[in-house]
Design an enzyme around this catalytic site. Sequence first.
Site, PDB file in Angstrom:
ATOM      1  N   GLU A  79       1.302  -1.452  -0.122  1.00 33.55           N
ATOM      2  CA  GLU A  79       0.102   0.021  -0.233  1.00 33.55           C
ATOM      3  C   GLU A  79       0.669   1.228  -0.277  1.00 33.55           C
ATOM      4  O   GLU A  79       0.427   2.631   0.536  1.00 33.55           O
ATOM      5  CB  GLU A  79      -0.747  -0.217   1.186  1.00 33.55           C
ATOM      6  CG  GLU A  79      -2.084  -1.277   1.359  1.00 33.55           C
ATOM      7  CD  GLU A  79      -3.154  -0.816   0.221  1.00 33.55           C
ATOM      8  OE1 GLU A  79      -3.242   0.278  -0.290  1.00 33.55           O
ATOM      9  OE2 GLU A  79      -4.056  -1.693   0.172  1.00 33.55           O
ATOM     10  N   GLU A 110       8.751 -21.479   7.635  1.00 32.74           N
ATOM     11  CA  GLU A 110       9.080 -20.586   8.477  1.00 32.74           C
ATOM     12  C   GLU A 110      10.288 -21.061   9.882  1.00 32.74           C
ATOM     13  O   GLU A 110      10.215 -20.078  10.732  1.00 32.74           O
ATOM     14  CB  GLU A 110       7.990 -20.414  10.435  1.00 32.74           C
ATOM     15  CG  GLU A 110       7.335 -21.668  10.981  1.00 32.74           C
ATOM     16  CD  GLU A 110       6.033 -21.092  11.643  1.00 32.74           C
ATOM     17  OE1 GLU A 110       6.326 -21.577  13.012  1.00 32.74           O
ATOM     18  OE2 GLU A 110       5.087 -20.783  10.982  1.00 32.74           O
TER      19      GLU A 110
END
Length: 293
Positions: A79, A110
């Site tokens: 954004e 992860e």
Amino acid sequence: MSTTESASLRYATLEDWSSSDLVAGILEGQYAAIAAVQAASAPIAEAIDRGAERLARGGRLIYLGAGTSGRIATQDAAELPPTFNWPYERAITLMAGGRDAVFHAAEGAEDSEQLAIDALDGISVSENDVVIGLAASGRTPYAIGGLIHARAKGALTIGIFNNRGGRLGEVADISILIETGIEVLSGSTRMKAGTAQKAALNCISTGVMIRLGFVYRGLMVEMRPTNVKLQDRAVKMVATLADAEYEVAKGALDTAGGSIKLATTMLILGLDRDAAQQRLSAAGGNLRTALRG
């Protein structure tokens, strides 16, 4: 056990609740998530101030995460360019499992610290960069290893996590603990923990951009007018800031090549495009400074 992984007797019969009760229970958790972010406002404010200092020197905003945390980080980074005209190459998300993991779960990734180290080395992390590691548990190896490595390279490191005692906070320059507690669905950290992480990132990235001068009078003056809706919004911004008629603002914006700051400077100071551009350049692109200078 981490609180986000714990189960509550309150939700033991969740599947028997009415839909209205489900909505109420889930929303209650969302309110609690925001309250938890508010309790962490001091380190979040510190992240804004110290982060802006690094980025003003040309650094990048780099996000590290896995699973839900990585996807939330990816959204925040994505954004920044359209909202603040922030360069895409200075808003980077490093996701455990790579870009495909944004859409398809790669949870095992992860567990590797080395993957994060390799990813950071691949973009040559350095002292002007701001690296934000996110992990609800606070113990995700990918995020921990990444922050340790980035800190060793001189970058400012920020750890955002949801469980007290999480090692992520220990290895970061700025530790942001957001204690959201037990989830409605035990272990589903896309719920309260995810909401809290998103809210914290909203504060940090928006706050940093404000500190860097990308906002003027509460308006997104760096916004890229890339579609009809945004073009109209840009004209209205210029009209508001310069106290000009819509058509006058539109003409100035067209002359300015879509730059809200440039059009506003032209109208307020009565300058042509070149003179207004020189004024803005001398002010380091800061509209407030250009208009006051």
